[in-house]
Design an enzyme around this catalytic site. Structure first.
Site, mmCIF file in Angstrom:
data_model
loop_
_atom_site.group_PDB
_atom_site.id
_atom_site.type_symbol
_atom_site.label_atom_id
_atom_site.label_comp_id
_atom_site.label_asym_id
_atom_site.label_seq_id
_atom_site.Cartn_x
_atom_site.Cartn_y
_atom_site.Cartn_z
ATOM 1 N N GLY A 228 7.318 7.553 6.137
ATOM 2 C CA GLY A 228 6.383 8.341 5.126
ATOM 3 C C GLY A 228 6.859 9.273 4.204
ATOM 4 O O GLY A 228 6.299 10.213 3.431
ATOM 5 N N ARG B 245 4.031 6.133 1.819
ATOM 6 C CA ARG B 245 4.510 7.439 1.733
ATOM 7 C C ARG B 245 3.965 8.102 0.658
ATOM 8 O O ARG B 245 4.483 9.187 0.242
ATOM 9 C CB ARG B 245 5.979 7.352 1.825
ATOM 10 C CG ARG B 245 6.440 6.411 0.539
ATOM 11 C CD ARG B 245 7.996 7.062 0.078
ATOM 12 N NE ARG B 245 8.622 6.252 -0.777
ATOM 13 C CZ ARG B 245 9.514 6.468 -1.375
ATOM 14 N NH1 ARG B 245 10.560 7.432 -0.894
ATOM 15 N NH2 ARG B 245 10.060 5.446 -2.356
ATOM 16 N N LYS C 245 4.081 12.135 -3.218
ATOM 17 C CA LYS C 245 5.059 11.215 -2.586
ATOM 18 C C LYS C 245 6.071 11.665 -1.850
ATOM 19 O O LYS C 245 6.716 12.791 -1.941
ATOM 20 C CB LYS C 245 5.617 10.614 -4.005
ATOM 21 C CG LYS C 245 6.611 9.297 -3.592
ATOM 22 C CD LYS C 245 7.060 8.746 -4.913
ATOM 23 C CE LYS C 245 7.882 7.546 -4.628
ATOM 24 N NZ LYS C 245 8.354 6.958 -6.201
ATOM 25 N N ASP D 2 4.176 -4.831 -7.457
ATOM 26 C CA ASP D 2 3.482 -3.443 -6.881
ATOM 27 C C ASP D 2 4.136 -2.448 -7.591
ATOM 28 O O ASP D 2 3.640 -1.115 -7.432
ATOM 29 C CB ASP D 2 3.781 -3.284 -5.420
ATOM 30 C CG ASP D 2 5.133 -3.608 -5.091
ATOM 31 O OD1 ASP D 2 5.584 -4.580 -5.306
ATOM 32 O OD2 ASP D 2 5.699 -2.734 -4.501
ATOM 33 N N ASN D 3 4.996 -2.364 -8.487
ATOM 34 C CA ASN D 3 5.412 -1.320 -9.269
ATOM 35 C C ASN D 3 5.482 -1.447 -10.813
ATOM 36 O O ASN D 3 5.811 -1.152 -11.723
ATOM 37 C CB ASN D 3 7.187 -1.344 -9.237
ATOM 38 C CG ASN D 3 7.355 -1.159 -7.833
ATOM 39 O OD1 ASN D 3 6.780 -0.440 -6.998
ATOM 40 N ND2 ASN D 3 8.626 -1.250 -7.327
ATOM 41 N N ASP E 150 7.186 4.172 -10.644
ATOM 42 C CA ASP E 150 7.909 4.017 -9.256
ATOM 43 C C ASP E 150 9.318 3.906 -9.615
ATOM 44 O O ASP E 150 10.039 2.730 -9.670
ATOM 45 C CB ASP E 150 7.617 2.960 -8.627
ATOM 46 C CG ASP E 150 6.510 2.940 -7.701
ATOM 47 O OD1 ASP E 150 5.910 4.102 -7.664
ATOM 48 O OD2 ASP E 150 6.150 2.148 -6.859
ATOM 49 N N ARG F 222 3.188 13.641 -8.239
ATOM 50 C CA ARG F 222 3.369 12.627 -9.144
ATOM 51 C C ARG F 222 2.081 12.521 -9.956
ATOM 52 O O ARG F 222 0.986 12.602 -9.361
ATOM 53 C CB ARG F 222 3.859 11.280 -8.817
ATOM 54 C CG ARG F 222 3.868 10.140 -9.724
ATOM 55 C CD ARG F 222 4.807 8.987 -9.337
ATOM 56 N NE ARG F 222 3.844 8.347 -8.228
ATOM 57 C CZ ARG F 222 4.437 7.173 -7.734
ATOM 58 N NH1 ARG F 222 5.427 6.433 -8.243
ATOM 59 N NH2 ARG F 222 3.616 6.320 -6.865
ATOM 60 N N GLY G 2 0.827 -1.309 -0.109
ATOM 61 C CA GLY G 2 0.003 0.055 -0.092
ATOM 62 C C GLY G 2 0.756 1.135 -0.142
ATOM 63 O O GLY G 2 2.192 1.564 0.099
HETATM 64 P P1 AMP Z 1 9.025 1.188 -3.165
HETATM 65 O O1 AMP Z 1 10.175 0.294 -3.153
HETATM 66 O O2 AMP Z 1 9.259 2.456 -3.229
HETATM 67 O O3 AMP Z 1 8.133 0.644 -4.539
HETATM 68 O O4 AMP Z 1 8.170 0.759 -1.922
HETATM 69 C C1 AMP Z 1 7.693 -0.519 -1.581
HETATM 70 C C2 AMP Z 1 6.827 -0.348 -0.407
HETATM 71 O O5 AMP Z 1 7.216 0.373 0.652
HETATM 72 C C3 AMP Z 1 5.495 0.507 -0.653
HETATM 73 O O6 AMP Z 1 4.409 -0.105 0.097
HETATM 74 C C4 AMP Z 1 5.894 1.965 0.058
HETATM 75 O O7 AMP Z 1 4.735 2.757 0.263
HETATM 76 C C5 AMP Z 1 6.635 1.778 0.958
HETATM 77 N N1 AMP Z 1 7.638 2.662 1.451
HETATM 78 C C6 AMP Z 1 8.857 2.880 0.663
HETATM 79 N N2 AMP Z 1 9.332 3.834 1.361
HETATM 80 C C7 AMP Z 1 8.780 4.147 2.356
HETATM 81 C C8 AMP Z 1 8.798 5.024 3.489
HETATM 82 N N3 AMP Z 1 9.768 5.994 3.605
HETATM 83 N N4 AMP Z 1 7.899 5.178 4.482
HETATM 84 C C9 AMP Z 1 6.853 4.406 4.353
HETATM 85 N N5 AMP Z 1 6.650 3.569 3.514
HETATM 86 C C10 AMP Z 1 7.428 3.353 2.586
HETATM 87 MG MG MG Z 2 6.476 1.089 -5.279
#
Ligand code: AMP
Ligand code: MG
Length: 492
Positions: free
Chosen positions: A124, A91, A111, A250-251, A260, A174, A88
């Site tokens: 976040g 952030r 973001k 998820d990406n 992403d 974004r 989900g």
């Molecule tokens: P990402 O690698 O950016 O695609 O993120 C993978 C997952 O980790 C997603 O659910 C993001 O929302 C969560 N996520 C990444 N960075 C953060 C952060 N700094 N704080 C909270 N959730 C994060």
């Molecule tokens: Mg992602």
């Protein structure tokens, strides 16, 4: 107050378990570093008003614009092959949707806007470096003609974020056709919530594939359509030397946009095994693996849709397999057509695939720069007197000479004049890509000296990737030995 977003909220109107209602957490001292004025206008927004202090507050999440219904979207996903039932927006916060000047519905998402119920252990927030990287690379992709999310703004938060070190915080605005991912389908499928999958599929059809609503079997047609868009997307990536870096489910966007941007990179010297991401130790998401991974991700999507296909499970699987079986041909068709154009062929002949592959093989063993080889090949197509700048990219230039002799035999069968061919090749082979060392230099200047002139200049160059731009010729060059960037980081 006249800062108006004509928000609509079709996603927030879906059942309550599709998202969490959560407002951005205000940041200390927002400062606008970049507004994409052209995109603002395209979205029906007033760039002058977005450039005011109040605009910076909105673009950082400190102030909610009128009509926003902020939500964090729920999704799951396979990360490096391992299923996580709940990820989900941890952030990111969706403010709402606007209809752009072309009549296309676009998500406006912040973001780095603070914690949500999906943040798990994260804060976040986003750091400045990754925000600048996403801004640069997503806009470069757009200018290269590749489907992608876009960047409306980058704002410094005036706060620090803790990563391995203390870093300046930032928020990216974004813009996407939607933020629905393969992982969004997995979220409901993993819970056995077939009605959720159906609601999501109906929403996606209405939003991204409206022509399918009238199809005899709309859900089958949906899978076919996503497969087609992903096949084309990954072909596009390979044709410009792009490595996404984190092709988790998820990406992987359902609309077929690149989404992403994390540890993504464009390769300099050609190598199908190339990996930049520091966390991709096994090379799962290496340049040349991307088509295979896209199919793997699409197979996860197909699994989610099985209950919508047929009550007879075997039949549903058979139908899904037949749809997935189309991926290879769709990808290969797009990729081979792109490669033919890159070497200046406007017609098809036996042996073309082998001819291109031989060039790619020679580039690999000779560490030839991917972008420059094709760009300069366009000049060589005009006149063999221009061979030297291409051949000198090869450790053993005679390897290019051998290939070029065969290439010219093939070109002799083409109807185009050399001038036409040169022009056509320059339209598909960019001179300028966001090279890692340039992106890194921009980030360092911003972080160390609060200097955004290099960022602005790089964006200017990348806005016209297919034009010569003699003033910026140095931006076309690969890194010097001391400038090489060998690893990129996701910065989460
Ligand atoms: P990402 O690698 O950016 O695609 O993120 C993978 C997952 O980790 C997603 O659910 C993001 O929302 C969560 N996520 C990444 N960075 C953060 C952060 N700094 N704080 C909270 N959730 C994060
Ligand atoms: Mg992602």
């Amino acid at each position: 107050m006249t800062l108006q977003f004509a928000f609509e909220h079709t996603y927030a109107a879906l059942p309550a378990n599709f998202f969490a209602r959560v407002a951005p957490t205000p940041v200390a001292a927002p400062r606008l570093i970049k507004l994409n004025r052209e995109l603002a206008i395209q979205l029906g927004l007033d760039p002058d008003q977005l450039s005011t202090p109040e605009g910076a507050e909105i673009l950082s999440g400190k102030r909610l614009p009128e009509g926003a219904e902020p939500i964090a979207m729920a999704y799951a996903g396979h990360q490096f092959g391992h299923f996580v039932p709940q990820l989900g927006d941890g952030r990111a916060i969706l403010l709402g949707e606007v209809i752009d000047r072309d009549g296309v519905r676009r998500d406006i998402q912040l973001k780095g806007s603070g914690p949500t119920p999906f943040s798990r252990r994260g804060d976040g927030r986003a750091a400045l470096g990754p925000v600048l990287r996403e801004y640069i690379v997503s806009e470069a992709m757009f200018r290269l003609g590749i489907p992608t999310t876009r960047s409306l703004a980058a704002v410094m938060s005036g706060e620090s974020v803790m990563r391995e070190t203390v870093l300046p915080g930032a928020v990216l605005t974004r813009v996407a056709a939607s933020h629905i991912r393969v992982g969004t389908f997995q979220f409901f499928a993993a819970r056995g919530d077939t009605e959720g999958v159906r609601r999501l599929a109906d929403h996606v059809i209405g939003r991204h594939y409206p022509e399918l609503a009238k199809a005899e079997r709309p859900y089958h047609a949906l899978l076919d359509a996503v497969i087609a868009r992903q096949a084309e997307l990954v072909a596009h990536w390979l044709l410009v030397g792009f490595i996404h870096g984190v092709m988790n489910t998820d990406n992987t966007s359902i609309s077929g946009e690149t989404i992403d941007y994390g540890p993504c990179a464009f390769m300099d010297e050609y190598d199908p095994a190339k990996v930049f991401s520091s966390i991709d130790e096994m090379g799962r998401y290496a340049y040349g693996n991307q088509p295979r991974i896209a199919l793997w991700n699409l197979t996860r999507l197909a699994e989610c849709l099985l209950p919508l296909f047929s009550d007879d499970k075997d039949k549903a699987i058979e139908q899904a397999q037949s749809a997935l079986g189309e991926f290879a041909e769709k990808f290969t068709t797009a990729y081979q057509a792109g490669l033919r154009a890159k070497i200046g062929l406007s017609t098809m002949a036996d042996g073309d695939e082998a001819l291109v592959q031989d060039l790619l093989d020679a580039m690999t063993t000779n560490q030839a720069d991917f972008t420059l080889t094709f760009r300069r090949l366009g000049d060589a197509a005009l006149d063999a007197d221009n061979d030297e700048p291409v051949r000198s990219l090869f450790i053993d230039p005679t390897r290019f000479d051998e290939w070029a002799a065969r290439w010219r035999q093939r070109l002799a069968l083409e109807p185009q004049t050399p001038a036409e061919r040169h022009e056509a090749m320059h339209r598909v082979n960019p001179a300028f890509i966001p090279r890692n060392h340039r992106v890194e230099a921009v980030i360092q200047a911003a972080m160390n000296d609060d200097d955004y002139a290099p960022f602005e200049e790089l964006l200017t160059v990348l806005a016209k990737p297919f034009e010569e731009q003699p003033r910026f010729a140095a931006y076309a060059e690969p890194p010097e030995a001391g400038q090489r960037v060998t690893q990129t980081f996701c910065g989460t």
